[in-house]
Design an enzyme around this catalytic site. Structure first.
Site, PDB file in Angstrom:
ATOM      1  N   GLU A  47     -24.684 -19.739 -35.609  1.00  0.00           N
ATOM      2  CA  GLU A  47     -24.513 -20.581 -34.405  1.00  0.00           C
ATOM      3  C   GLU A  47     -24.643 -22.054 -34.819  1.00  0.00           C
ATOM      4  O   GLU A  47     -25.449 -22.383 -35.697  1.00  0.00           O
ATOM      5  CB  GLU A  47     -25.656 -20.238 -33.423  1.00  0.00           C
ATOM      6  N   ASN A 110     -21.477 -24.384 -26.213  1.00  0.00           N
ATOM      7  CA  ASN A 110     -21.978 -23.822 -27.469  1.00  0.00           C
ATOM      8  C   ASN A 110     -21.036 -22.654 -27.786  1.00  0.00           C
ATOM      9  O   ASN A 110     -21.096 -21.607 -27.141  1.00  0.00           O
ATOM     10  CB  ASN A 110     -23.430 -23.346 -27.269  1.00  0.00           C
ATOM     11  N   LYS A 127     -21.005 -19.653 -25.230  1.00  0.00           N
ATOM     12  CA  LYS A 127     -22.314 -19.021 -24.977  1.00  0.00           C
ATOM     13  C   LYS A 127     -22.657 -18.985 -23.491  1.00  0.00           C
ATOM     14  O   LYS A 127     -22.599 -20.013 -22.798  1.00  0.00           O
ATOM     15  CB  LYS A 127     -23.387 -19.774 -25.758  1.00  0.00           C
ATOM     16  N   GLU A 146     -30.815 -26.787 -24.671  1.00  0.00           N
ATOM     17  CA  GLU A 146     -29.423 -26.290 -24.607  1.00  0.00           C
ATOM     18  C   GLU A 146     -28.817 -26.479 -23.213  1.00  0.00           C
ATOM     19  O   GLU A 146     -27.634 -26.757 -23.081  1.00  0.00           O
ATOM     20  CB  GLU A 146     -29.366 -24.810 -25.004  1.00  0.00           C
ATOM     21  N   CYS A 172     -26.647 -16.025 -30.354  1.00  0.00           N
ATOM     22  CA  CYS A 172     -28.106 -16.149 -30.350  1.00  0.00           C
ATOM     23  C   CYS A 172     -28.806 -15.476 -29.171  1.00  0.00           C
ATOM     24  O   CYS A 172     -28.924 -14.266 -29.145  1.00  0.00           O
ATOM     25  CB  CYS A 172     -28.507 -17.622 -30.480  1.00  0.00           C
ATOM     26  N   ASN A 197     -29.897 -19.476 -34.082  1.00  0.00           N
ATOM     27  CA  ASN A 197     -30.924 -20.439 -34.534  1.00  0.00           C
ATOM     28  C   ASN A 197     -32.164 -20.066 -33.746  1.00  0.00           C
ATOM     29  O   ASN A 197     -32.291 -20.431 -32.562  1.00  0.00           O
ATOM     30  CB  ASN A 197     -30.561 -21.875 -34.159  1.00  0.00           C
TER      31      ASN A 197
HETATM   32  N1  CDV Z   1     -30.510 -20.732 -30.044  1.00  0.00           N
HETATM   33  C1  CDV Z   1     -31.088 -19.811 -29.247  1.00  0.00           C
HETATM   34  O1  CDV Z   1     -30.446 -19.274 -28.353  1.00  0.00           O
HETATM   35  N2  CDV Z   1     -32.406 -19.528 -29.466  1.00  0.00           N
HETATM   36  C2  CDV Z   1     -33.146 -18.592 -28.665  1.00  0.00           C
HETATM   37  C3  CDV Z   1     -34.590 -18.981 -28.524  1.00  0.00           C
HETATM   38  C4  CDV Z   1     -34.762 -20.302 -27.925  1.00  0.00           C
HETATM   39  C5  CDV Z   1     -35.322 -17.969 -27.670  1.00  0.00           C
HETATM   40  C6  CDV Z   1     -33.093 -17.190 -29.240  1.00  0.00           C
HETATM   41  O2  CDV Z   1     -32.874 -16.251 -28.478  1.00  0.00           O
HETATM   42  O3  CDV Z   1     -33.352 -17.012 -30.420  1.00  0.00           O
END
Ligand code: CDV
Length: 311
Positions: A47, A110, A127, A146, A172, A197
């Site tokens: 990501e 994103n 996203k 975000e 993510c 991330n």
């Molecule tokens: N980049 C993300 O989406 N990170 C989220 C954290 C913030 C919970 C994740 O699900 O890893």
């Protein structure tokens, strides 16, 4: 004739604020070549793979954060990667911050893009499950903005036909929500690609460190098993200017087993020779959706978001 394909996941170590996009793209290209050398037909990158994880920082003016965004596809920074992948005949998933003129206004998402081995853009995903806040919480250690920088994705969870099987993309935090994967599986996805991330310290509450990797792995393993699909998961990890993020990039089989996993928090390529018929077998048996799902009892899933206790 069994359907087999080597898939690669290219984990990225830290990208610091001072690192240039050109330097990052050179790292991506090196991993692309390594993946190709190991016989991979596809590479999953993380990501927001071209910059540091900038939503941890507070910016007010678009001119201060637009430097993290890409315009056009490929954007100027991405061109060498797209060109190298086309020459190598390797398809890839790449996460990036997208800025686009759409509906008469500037919009930011994103996003991930899926590019075929012939260099053709197969599609994008924006996203949907954006974590964090729009306004700062006032603690620089735990900011995750975000919702400030991105709109909720407007493309649903599309899936794409590729020469190696049907691919679905997510990003993510999407992996923590089972709806993400089921919607893609219902469209025939056999391979889920995702980048992430994930801060090593939970942004919501303190918890033992081991739970961060456990919940990551648990989400991916259950997604793979319950949807009889392969999962390719690529981390950006290590300490970016002191902000630690988990590694744990992995490939998960449709049985829910982790078949290979990164061991470092640096740039690292992992590969696995995937039997795509394994998922097809499970989808004809225990997870034959058409025979076993009971949608007449699932209505609440799309009718309400929060919990409403029946009277
Ligand atoms: N980049 C993300 O989406 N990170 C989220 C954290 C913030 C919970 C994740 O699900 O890893």
């Amino acid at each position: 004739m069994p359907r087999r394909e080597v898939f690669a996941v290219a984990q990225l170590g830290p990208i610091h604020l001072a690192d240039t996009k050109d330097a990052v793209v050179a790292r991506l290209i090196e991993m692309l070549r390594e993946a190709k050398g190991r016989g991979a037909g596809w590479v999953t990158f993380p990501e927001l793979a071209l910059t540091t994880f900038f939503p941890r920082y507070l910016y007010d003016a678009p001119e201060d954060y637009d430097v993290f965004f890409e315009e056009g596809l490929p954007s100027p920074a991405m061109v060498p990667l797209f060109e190298e992948a086309r020459q190598l005949g390797v398809g890839f998933y790449l996460g990036y911050a997208e800025k686009v003129e759409q509906d008469g206004r500037t919009r930011r998402f994103n996003t991930s893009v899926l590019v075929g081995p012939d260099g053709k853009i197969l599609g994008q995903y924006r996203k949907i499950h954006l974590p964090g806040t729009k306004e700062p919480i006032g603690d620089p250690e735990f900011e995750h903005l975000e919702k400030r920088y991105f709109e909720v994705g407007d493309l649903g969870f599309p899936t794409f036909a590729t020469p190696s099987g049907r691919v679905g993309m997510c990003i993510c935090n999407d992996r923590r929500w089972p709806e993400t994967f089921r919607v893609m599986a219902l469209q025939g996805a056999e391979i889920f690609m995702l980048g992430y991330n994930t801060p090593t310290r939970n942004i919501h509450h303190a918890e033992p460190a081991h739970l961060r990797e456990f919940h990551h792995s648990l989400s991916l393993q259950s997604a793979a098993y319950q949807n009889a699909s392969w999962v390719m998961a690529a981390a950006k990890c290590g300490a970016e200017d002191g902000f630690a993020m988990i590694g744990g990039s992995m490939i998960v089989a449709p049985t829910g087993e982790v078949v290979t996993r990164a061991t470092s928090e640096e740039d690292e390529v992992i590969t696995y020779d995937c039997d795509l018929d394994l998922g097809a077998y499970l989808r004809r048996t225990v997870f034959d959706f058409a025979r076993h799902r009971r949608i007449e009892h699932y209505g609440l899933i799309t009718q309400q978001t929060g919990i409403e206790v029946p009277k």
